[in-house]
Design an enzyme around this catalytic site. Sequence first.
Site, PDB file in Angstrom:
ATOM      1  CG  ASP A 183      15.818  25.170 -34.543  1.00  0.00           C
ATOM      2  OD1 ASP A 183      16.229  26.303 -34.838  1.00  0.00           O
ATOM      3  OD2 ASP A 183      16.395  24.121 -34.867  1.00  0.00           O
ATOM      4  CB  CYS A 187       4.083  -0.202   2.377  1.00  0.00           C
ATOM      5  SG  CYS A 187       2.841  -1.288   3.105  1.00  0.00           S
ATOM      6  CB  CYS A 222      -0.956   0.016   1.189  1.00  0.00           C
ATOM      7  SG  CYS A 222      -0.146   0.353   2.758  1.00  0.00           S
TER       8      CYS A 222
END
Length: 750
Positions: free
Chosen positions: A445, A31, A28
């Site tokens: 560019d 954790c 989870c």
Amino acid sequence: MTASLVEDTNNNHESVRRIQLDVAGMLCAACASRVETKLNKIPGVRASVNFATRVATIDAVDVAVDELRQVIEQAGYRATAHAESAVEEIDPDADYARNLLRRLIVAALLFVPLADLSTMFAIVPTNRFPGWGYLLTALAAPIVTWAAWPFHRVALRNARYRAASMETLISAGILAATGWSLSTIFVDKEPRQTHGIWQAILHSDSIYFEVAAGVTVFVLAGRFFEARAKSKAGSALRALAARGAKNVEVLLPNGAELTIPAGELKKQQHFLVRPGETITADGVVIDGTATIDMSAITGEARPVHASPASTVVGGTTVLDGRLVIEATAVGGDTQFAAMVRLVEDAQVQKARVQHLADRIAAVFVPMVFVIAGLAGASWLLAGASPDRAFSVVLGVLVIACPCTLGLATPTAMMVASGRGAQLGIFIKGYRALETINAIDTVVFDKTGTLTLGQLSVSTVTSTGGWCSGEVLALASAVEAASEHSVATAIVAAYADPRPVADFVAFAGCGVSGVVAEHHVKIGKPSWVTRNAPCDVVLESARREGESRGETVVFVSVDGVACGAVAIADTVKDSAADAISALCSRGLHTILLTGDNQAAARAVAAQVGIDTVIADMLPEAKVDVIQRLRDQGHTVAMVGDGINDGPALACADLGLAMGRGTDVAIGAADLILVRDSLGVVPVALDLARATMRTIRINMIWAFGYNVAAIPIASSGLLNPLIAGAAMAFSSFFVVSNSLRLSNFGLSQTSD
């Protein structure tokens, strides 16, 4: 196996190592948050733990890998060296899903009769028969012990280290419901008298075996679909990494062939590739011709012809023909390996909103226990029965789920990274994605971005007694020492350059050198003629060339302008459609180039760009981008050259064409490895879709927890329904993220 390391150096000249560890046992978000907190408490360590990928990325100064592993193990998890994607074939999510499926099948089969009998015996005590309690216990025991063991195991490990996580809530809920049920069944109570079905239901005995089993089934189902979805989410990256060759045939000096593992190939070794085989490393073709499938790198199925002197990229496939290649980059130095690392690194980073979610998840579990305790106490003080108060406590424990908070961002980024890689779009991180919806201006560019960048000399004009061939010979001699694309075109036009001395490059202006005792300058007309008048013939040649969209450079010998060289480039076929697509999305486009105004406007007219800013030096490009931002615009910059690097870094979103320079790629946020500009609007759309998915996930995650806990505390949720809602919440977030895997399927590839 050693930990994956990347060396770096900070301002204090202390050695910084980037260490990646695979962390097992995290189930989870809490954790992951706990592991991250523990690691960040170590002096000299900055750590980020990704719950979705189960990888801890650590920047450490003077800290041993064993010390980091020990800290993670003390937090209750296992840490191993991170497996490089290029060789990783194991899918931990798929293995975890199979394990969960076995437990889910057993739990679901036993849950059906258990729920039926448990409910019937609780509501209608007259149906009970001798040994009914032992029957229910026998049906429930495998579910609440073996099937729920993944949750109990983590909860026990957490308790050992005085920590709490989502598994603590689940385990506590299952054990509490089981314990209460056993007490109800085996502890003698006064018989109750009820009349009518509703009275029987409302005053039924508190047998919560079906709740304990149901929560186990629903949570297992949610975790199974979550693990399977995460496995599918990572499949694109695994497929990308799996394209790398496993073995390679090396040509020995005596002409013999020797098959060796791909990891043992060295630079400058010659290796053989046959039809259908994957090219092992980046290199240059020494012998043979072939057609190569570049889709692993560019996402395009268009084959590319390779012949002697052609450069090839590792990870691509030879369709026909036989090639002998000299390796120029091997292993982790290849372009293919770099692209895989980009996808991994993107998943390591965290968005700002995810940092907030992690902080909430870290304190969420203890808060849930407090809220559950207060809710139960409140019901008891209000005169409710212990059974009713326990039902409320159980509902709060079961429905609370911080998993959605931890999955909201990483799963979306994982799917987007994989899908982007398939489309030839590599996302380097969250920084720019968080502003993508505000993008209103796209700056391009010219050379190598809007044009092919394959320059060639179209015309040479001479004056002052010089012939065109002599002007080109002098220009070629000086330009041979330069790496500029214009220089490459001039050198290619005169194959036998003369020696040059005292070569000097003037950034953004031109070059100079001494050839056969003549001082020669080549560059912008304004720079070459700044100290001398320009010949009318050369000025006329300049205007004519620029009107065609060509780049014109002047050549001077001993201070006198004597030649004009026109360099032609070809606008990409995809440029006009890409600009049109951006304009249809309401975006303003700008051409920003160091080329002259006339040539820039000619190209802009071909592709449909209205605003042209020309004659810009690299530092001036940065000023233009910054000025646009100061005016309130959010700017995306598309470029490919060394002179684009600063502007790409300055823009809110930098997009580098993948065949550009390392400087441009390093400064960009998105890397586009296709030559087609059609991928630019697709990349912007993917970035927008990713952030939209993350926002939906976060709204759901926060909204679910904000609404669910008060509802459960008020007693309006049965614990069984609460368990189903909690499982559905995580499943919704992962499934929503998986929708990104279909992104672009309806769009026509360029």
